[in-house]
Design a protein around this motif. Structure first.
Motif, short mmCIF file in Angstrom:
data_model
loop_
_atom_site.label_atom_id
_atom_site.label_comp_id
_atom_site.label_asym_id
_atom_site.label_seq_id
_atom_site.Cartn_x
_atom_site.Cartn_y
_atom_site.Cartn_z
N VAL A 77 0.84 -1.20 0.00
CA VAL A 77 0.00 0.00 0.00
C VAL A 77 0.87 1.25 0.00
O VAL A 77 0.57 2.23 -0.71
CB VAL A 77 -0.94 0.00 1.22
N ALA A 78 1.95 1.23 0.78
CA ALA A 78 2.87 2.38 0.80
C ALA A 78 3.47 2.61 -0.58
O ALA A 78 3.61 3.77 -1.03
CB ALA A 78 3.98 2.15 1.82
N ALA A 79 3.81 1.54 -1.29
CA ALA A 79 4.39 1.68 -2.63
C ALA A 79 3.39 2.27 -3.61
O ALA A 79 3.73 3.15 -4.42
CB ALA A 79 4.87 0.31 -3.12
N ILE A 80 2.13 1.82 -3.54
CA ILE A 80 1.09 2.35 -4.43
C ILE A 80 0.89 3.84 -4.17
O ILE A 80 0.81 4.65 -5.11
CB ILE A 80 -0.22 1.58 -4.23
N ALA A 81 0.81 4.21 -2.89
CA ALA A 81 0.62 5.62 -2.56
C ALA A 81 1.82 6.46 -2.98
O ALA A 81 1.67 7.60 -3.43
CB ALA A 81 0.36 5.78 -1.06
N ALA A 82 3.02 5.90 -2.82
CA ALA A 82 4.23 6.64 -3.21
C ALA A 82 4.24 6.89 -4.72
O ALA A 82 4.62 7.98 -5.18
CB ALA A 82 5.47 5.85 -2.80
N VAL A 83 3.81 5.91 -5.50
CA VAL A 83 3.73 6.10 -6.95
C VAL A 83 2.71 7.18 -7.29
O VAL A 83 2.96 8.05 -8.12
CB VAL A 83 3.38 4.76 -7.64
N ALA A 102 1.44 8.97 5.62
CA ALA A 102 0.96 7.59 5.61
C ALA A 102 1.96 6.67 4.93
O ALA A 102 2.17 5.53 5.37
CB ALA A 102 -0.39 7.51 4.90
N VAL A 103 2.58 7.12 3.85
CA VAL A 103 3.59 6.31 3.17
C VAL A 103 4.74 5.98 4.11
O VAL A 103 5.19 4.83 4.20
CB VAL A 103 4.12 7.05 1.91
N VAL A 104 5.21 6.98 4.84
CA VAL A 104 6.32 6.76 5.78
C VAL A 104 5.92 5.79 6.88
O VAL A 104 6.64 4.84 7.20
CB VAL A 104 6.80 8.11 6.37
N VAL A 105 4.74 6.02 7.47
CA VAL A 105 4.29 5.19 8.59
C VAL A 105 4.06 3.74 8.14
O VAL A 105 4.48 2.79 8.81
CB VAL A 105 3.02 5.78 9.21
N LEU A 106 3.40 3.56 7.00
CA LEU A 106 3.15 2.20 6.52
C LEU A 106 4.44 1.50 6.11
O LEU A 106 4.62 0.30 6.38
CB LEU A 106 2.18 2.24 5.34
N ALA A 107 5.34 2.23 5.46
CA ALA A 107 6.60 1.62 5.05
C ALA A 107 7.43 1.20 6.26
O ALA A 107 7.98 0.09 6.30
CB ALA A 107 7.39 2.59 4.16
N LEU A 108 7.52 2.08 7.25
CA LEU A 108 8.28 1.74 8.46
C LEU A 108 7.62 0.59 9.21
O LEU A 108 8.30 -0.30 9.72
CB LEU A 108 8.40 2.96 9.37
N ASP A 168 -8.23 8.97 -6.89
CA ASP A 168 -8.87 7.82 -6.26
C ASP A 168 -7.96 7.19 -5.20
O ASP A 168 -8.42 6.82 -4.12
CB ASP A 168 -9.23 6.77 -7.32
N VAL A 169 -6.67 7.07 -5.51
CA VAL A 169 -5.74 6.47 -4.56
C VAL A 169 -5.59 7.35 -3.32
O VAL A 169 -5.69 6.86 -2.18
CB VAL A 169 -4.36 6.24 -5.22
N LEU A 170 -5.37 8.65 -3.52
CA LEU A 170 -5.07 9.53 -2.40
C LEU A 170 -6.28 9.91 -1.57
O LEU A 170 -6.16 10.13 -0.36
CB LEU A 170 -4.39 10.81 -2.91
N HIS A 171 -7.45 9.98 -2.20
CA HIS A 171 -8.64 10.44 -1.49
C HIS A 171 -9.58 9.32 -1.07
O HIS A 171 -10.42 9.53 -0.19
CB HIS A 171 -9.42 11.42 -2.35
N ARG A 172 -9.48 8.17 -1.70
CA ARG A 172 -10.41 7.09 -1.40
C ARG A 172 -9.71 5.83 -0.88
O ARG A 172 -10.07 5.32 0.19
CB ARG A 172 -11.23 6.74 -2.65
N VAL A 173 -8.72 5.36 -1.62
CA VAL A 173 -8.06 4.10 -1.24
C VAL A 173 -7.28 4.26 0.06
O VAL A 173 -7.40 3.44 0.98
CB VAL A 173 -7.14 3.61 -2.37
N MET A 174 -6.48 5.30 0.16
CA MET A 174 -5.61 5.45 1.32
C MET A 174 -6.38 5.67 2.63
O MET A 174 -6.03 5.08 3.66
CB MET A 174 -4.60 6.57 1.09
#
Length: 218
Positions: free
Chosen positions: A12-18, A49-55, A104-110
């Motif tokens: 999920v962190a990778a998808i959000a980072a992209v 969120a990317v940082v927290v999920l990745a860590l 969609d990724v940033l406002h709904r999926v995450m």
């Protein structure tokens, strides 16, 4: 923690980072600009969120200490508010920041992903009510910065923060009050649900340890 949760967090962190990368490139090569791009609460919350999920994912894979639960809870609050505000207010406005799938990724999926993560892996122990107050610190700083910068440069990331729109500062004050109330209510709910799940997990763990102790004595 479930064995699949660590790789799921990394995915999920990778998808959000992209998505953030595409969003940043779109802003840098368009009229928004990099500085304004980082003026969106959506971008800051998703980056956190990317940082927290990745860590959290890496910690689960290598057996290191998890991300502190108050930090995780803050990210849940910020992204849930992001999703709610987008769904109820901002979705009707033409978005010049990102392309549709990024929205969609940033406002709904995450928002759904971090909320699910909170429910699946609740806090290890109950969080104090004061933690919820600390969660409000960043949104207040963001609001102050955004209004001051907007006054100075004439650019606001969201229409409801722009006093140049019909209604002026009175409308902005009303919108800020509504969003602040949403932060308080949702923050209290995130805290209450996390504590309830933590207490239930503690109760189950105590019962399981009690059964093991009883088995050893019989």
């Amino acid at each position: 923690m479930h064995s699949w949760l660590a790789p799921a967090r990394l995915a999920v962190a990778a998808i959000a980072a992209v998505a953030l990368g595409f969003s940043g490139y779109h802003a840098a090569t368009g009229s928004t600009g990099v500085v304004n791009h980082f003026g969106y609460f959506t971008i800051l919350a998703n980056a956190a969120a990317v940082v927290v999920l990745a860590l959290g994912g890496l910690a689960g894979l290598i057996g290191r200490g998890p991300v502190p639960d108050p930090v995780r809870g803050a990210v849940v609050l910020y992204l849930v508010i992001t999703g709610l505000v987008y769904g109820t207010v901002l979705a009707k406005y033409p978005d010049q920041l990102t392309i549709p799938w990024v929205n969609d990724v940033l406002h709904r999926v995450m928002p759904l992903a971090v909320l699910a993560d909170w429910l699946i892996d609740p806090p290890a122990r109950r969080l104090r009510p004061t933690v919820g107050l600390w969660w409000l610190g960043f949104p207040l700083l963001y609001l102050g910065y955004t209004l001051l910068r907007g006054w100075a440069v004439g650019w606001y990331p969201y229409p409801f923060l722009d006093p140049g729109v019909h209604g002026g500062y009175r409308r902005v004050a009303g919108a800020c009050a509504l969003v602040a109330a949403a932060f308080v209510v949702v923050g209290a709910a995130v805290l209450a649900v996390g504590n309830a799940l933590a207490a239930r997990r503690d109760a189950h763990g105590t019962a399981w340890r009690g059964r093991r102790a009883h088995a050893r004595t019989t």
